[in-house]
Design a protein around this motif. Structure first.
Motif, PDB file in Angstrom:
ATOM      1  N   PRO A 260      -6.703   7.497  -1.092  1.00 30.80           N
ATOM      2  CA  PRO A 260      -7.940   8.226  -1.432  1.00 30.80           C
ATOM      3  C   PRO A 260      -9.203   7.573  -0.875  1.00 30.80           C
ATOM      4  O   PRO A 260     -10.259   8.204  -0.828  1.00 30.80           O
ATOM      5  CB  PRO A 260      -7.949   8.207  -2.967  1.00 30.80           C
ATOM      6  N   HIS A 261      -9.105   6.313  -0.462  1.00 30.07           N
ATOM      7  CA  HIS A 261     -10.273   5.568   0.011  1.00 30.07           C
ATOM      8  C   HIS A 261     -10.369   5.527   1.538  1.00 30.07           C
ATOM      9  O   HIS A 261     -11.269   4.868   2.068  1.00 30.07           O
ATOM     10  CB  HIS A 261     -10.215   4.138  -0.526  1.00 30.07           C
ATOM     11  N   LEU A 262      -9.468   6.212   2.238  1.00 30.67           N
ATOM     12  CA  LEU A 262      -9.410   6.140   3.694  1.00 30.67           C
ATOM     13  C   LEU A 262     -10.021   7.372   4.342  1.00 30.67           C
ATOM     14  O   LEU A 262      -9.900   8.483   3.816  1.00 30.67           O
ATOM     15  CB  LEU A 262      -7.960   5.996   4.157  1.00 30.67           C
ATOM     16  N   ASP A 263     -10.653   7.174   5.501  1.00 30.35           N
ATOM     17  CA  ASP A 263     -11.129   8.311   6.284  1.00 30.35           C
ATOM     18  C   ASP A 263      -9.972   8.814   7.151  1.00 30.35           C
ATOM     19  O   ASP A 263      -8.898   8.195   7.191  1.00 30.35           O
ATOM     20  CB  ASP A 263     -12.359   7.939   7.117  1.00 30.35           C
TER      21      ASP A 263
ATOM     22  N   PRO B 127      -7.847  -5.153   7.446  1.00 31.98           N
ATOM     23  CA  PRO B 127      -9.154  -5.410   6.822  1.00 31.98           C
ATOM     24  C   PRO B 127      -9.615  -4.267   5.921  1.00 31.98           C
ATOM     25  O   PRO B 127     -10.205  -4.510   4.865  1.00 31.98           O
ATOM     26  CB  PRO B 127     -10.087  -5.574   8.034  1.00 31.98           C
ATOM     27  N   VAL B 128      -9.343  -3.024   6.342  1.00 33.46           N
ATOM     28  CA  VAL B 128      -9.724  -1.863   5.529  1.00 33.46           C
ATOM     29  C   VAL B 128      -8.987  -1.895   4.193  1.00 33.46           C
ATOM     30  O   VAL B 128      -9.588  -1.771   3.117  1.00 33.46           O
ATOM     31  CB  VAL B 128      -9.414  -0.554   6.281  1.00 33.46           C
ATOM     32  N   ALA B 129      -7.669  -2.047   4.269  1.00 36.98           N
ATOM     33  CA  ALA B 129      -6.864  -2.076   3.052  1.00 36.98           C
ATOM     34  C   ALA B 129      -7.246  -3.268   2.175  1.00 36.98           C
ATOM     35  O   ALA B 129      -7.247  -3.163   0.941  1.00 36.98           O
ATOM     36  CB  ALA B 129      -5.382  -2.139   3.411  1.00 36.98           C
ATOM     37  N   GLY B 130      -7.573  -4.389   2.810  1.00 29.91           N
ATOM     38  CA  GLY B 130      -7.965  -5.564   2.048  1.00 29.91           C
ATOM     39  C   GLY B 130      -9.234  -5.341   1.249  1.00 29.91           C
ATOM     40  O   GLY B 130      -9.342  -5.776   0.091  1.00 29.91           O
ATOM     41  N   ARG B 131     -10.206  -4.658   1.853  1.00 26.92           N
ATOM     42  CA  ARG B 131     -11.455  -4.367   1.121  1.00 26.92           C
ATOM     43  C   ARG B 131     -11.198  -3.436  -0.059  1.00 26.92           C
ATOM     44  O   ARG B 131     -11.745  -3.628  -1.151  1.00 26.92           O
ATOM     45  CB  ARG B 131     -12.483  -3.760   2.066  1.00 26.92           C
ATOM     46  N   VAL B 132     -10.359  -2.431   0.146  1.00 29.08           N
ATOM     47  CA  VAL B 132     -10.023  -1.502  -0.936  1.00 29.08           C
ATOM     48  C   VAL B 132      -9.292  -2.244  -2.052  1.00 29.08           C
ATOM     49  O   VAL B 132      -9.614  -2.101  -3.240  1.00 29.08           O
ATOM     50  CB  VAL B 132      -9.155  -0.343  -0.409  1.00 29.08           C
TER      51      VAL B 132
ATOM     52  N   GLU C 100      -4.530   8.003   9.493  1.00 30.92           N
ATOM     53  CA  GLU C 100      -3.588   8.090  10.609  1.00 30.92           C
ATOM     54  C   GLU C 100      -2.930   6.733  10.880  1.00 30.92           C
ATOM     55  O   GLU C 100      -1.716   6.652  11.086  1.00 30.92           O
ATOM     56  CB  GLU C 100      -4.313   8.583  11.862  1.00 30.92           C
ATOM     57  N   ASP C 101      -3.739   5.671  10.873  1.00 27.83           N
ATOM     58  CA  ASP C 101      -3.172   4.328  11.032  1.00 27.83           C
ATOM     59  C   ASP C 101      -2.220   3.994   9.887  1.00 27.83           C
ATOM     60  O   ASP C 101      -1.141   3.430  10.093  1.00 27.83           O
ATOM     61  CB  ASP C 101      -4.287   3.275  11.067  1.00 27.83           C
ATOM     62  N   HIS C 102      -2.628   4.352   8.682  1.00 23.59           N
ATOM     63  CA  HIS C 102      -1.803   4.078   7.501  1.00 23.59           C
ATOM     64  C   HIS C 102      -0.454   4.782   7.607  1.00 23.59           C
ATOM     65  O   HIS C 102       0.601   4.177   7.350  1.00 23.59           O
ATOM     66  CB  HIS C 102      -2.542   4.527   6.237  1.00 23.59           C
ATOM     67  N   HIS C 103      -0.470   6.055   8.003  1.00 28.02           N
ATOM     68  CA  HIS C 103       0.780   6.808   8.122  1.00 28.02           C
ATOM     69  C   HIS C 103       1.656   6.225   9.228  1.00 28.02           C
ATOM     70  O   HIS C 103       2.885   6.161   9.085  1.00 28.02           O
ATOM     71  CB  HIS C 103       0.485   8.285   8.398  1.00 28.02           C
ATOM     72  N   HIS C 104       1.045   5.812  10.322  1.00 27.94           N
ATOM     73  CA  HIS C 104       1.827   5.221  11.407  1.00 27.94           C
ATOM     74  C   HIS C 104       2.548   3.962  10.925  1.00 27.94           C
ATOM     75  O   HIS C 104       3.760   3.798  11.159  1.00 27.94           O
ATOM     76  CB  HIS C 104       0.921   4.874  12.593  1.00 27.94           C
TER      77      HIS C 104
ATOM     78  N   THR D  79       0.784  -1.239   0.000  1.00 26.70           N
ATOM     79  CA  THR D  79       0.000   0.000   0.000  1.00 26.70           C
ATOM     80  C   THR D  79       0.813   1.285   0.000  1.00 26.70           C
ATOM     81  O   THR D  79       0.245   2.363  -0.121  1.00 26.70           O
ATOM     82  CB  THR D  79      -0.893   0.053   1.252  1.00 26.70           C
ATOM     83  N   HIS D  80       2.137   1.182   0.137  1.00 24.64           N
ATOM     84  CA  HIS D  80       2.883   2.420   0.360  1.00 24.64           C
ATOM     85  C   HIS D  80       4.131   2.573  -0.490  1.00 24.64           C
ATOM     86  O   HIS D  80       4.408   3.661  -0.978  1.00 24.64           O
ATOM     87  CB  HIS D  80       3.285   2.524   1.840  1.00 24.64           C
TER      88      HIS D  80
END
Length: 241
Positions: A101-104, A174-179, A109-113, A85-86
């Motif tokens: 673009p698909h994240l709230d 799970p969020v990234a998996g759905r995207v 914040e979790d993604h950046h961490h 993802t990065h």
């Protein structure tokens, strides 16, 4: 019912003289990237699940072996998540898919961490750098007085297991998996449409036939084919060397 299976890469390569070859090739590559990234995320989920089960156990707690296993599972989960993802792609590298673009805001914040942990704590060492409120790598030089004068020594303190990072993985995978799954289906649909529109003859598919069981093993081949027929065409299966 048995199903014949053709190698998509070989099929696409056989369409080199087709006027839409570059468009088909691009769609094939994009779909391949999405599938591979999705597999990374599923494997990351396996790592997190294994780590959670390990943390419930008292087996060898406090030992070097236990600490090394915990660290390896956490680090691999972060690496797999970030790889999917990065990370930026260099020549010849698979690359990743951009889920941002698909994240709230909370998910970003979790993604950046997780991205920061991968870059500043796992892939590289940034001594004293604050990552999520703490430093993963600390080092110091010591001068110890002895009977023979002052001796120079060094010590390092490295984070082995981090609860904040583990919780971020549990929320974010799970969020990234759905995207990733949605992107994968969109790209495979586009590739299917282009292949159908290409008018490739049956002979082109037959020239690309493969023995999937010989490549993935009987169980892996069965899972892949059943998943495709059922609408899910991406599976991760472990293979022991």
């Amino acid at each position: 019912m048995s199903h014949r299976v053709a190698d998509g890469a070989r099929l696409v390569d056989g369409l080199r003289d087709h006027p839409d070859y570059q468009k088909i090739l691009s769609a094939y590559r994009k779909a391949s990237v999405a599938q591979s990234c999705l597999a990374d995320l599923r494997e990351a989920g396996h790592m997190v699940g294994a780590l959670r089960e390990l943390l419930k156990s008292s087996r060898k707690r406090g030992s070097v072996q236990r600490a090394a296993t915990e660290t390896a599972l956490l680090a691999q989960a972060v690496q797999l998540y970030a790889r999917a993802t990065h990370t930026a792609a260099s020549k010849g590298d698979r690359g990743s898919i951009d889920i941002r673009p698909h994240l709230d805001p909370a998910q970003r914040e979790d993604h950046h961490h997780l991205s920061h942990v991968r870059v500043y704590a796992l892939a590289h060492v940034y001594p004293g750098k604050n990552i999520g409120g703490s430093a993963w790598h600390r080092g110091m030089c010591m001068l110890v007085e002895t009977d023979h004068g002052w001796r120079v020594g060094f010590a390092s303190n490295r984070t082995q297991i981090d609860a904040q990072t583990l919780q971020a993985l549990e929320r974010q995978i799970p969020v990234a998996g759905r995207v990733a799954l949605a992107i994968f289906h969109k790209r495979t649909t586009a590739l299917s449409s282009l292949l159908q529109a290409s008018g490739a003859p049956l002979a082109a598919y037959e020239d690309a036939l493969i023995d999937l069981a010989a490549i993935m093993g009987p169980d892996g081949a069965r899972a892949a084919i059943n998943g495709l027929i059922g609408g899910e065409a991406s599976h991760w299966t472990g293979k022991r060397a």
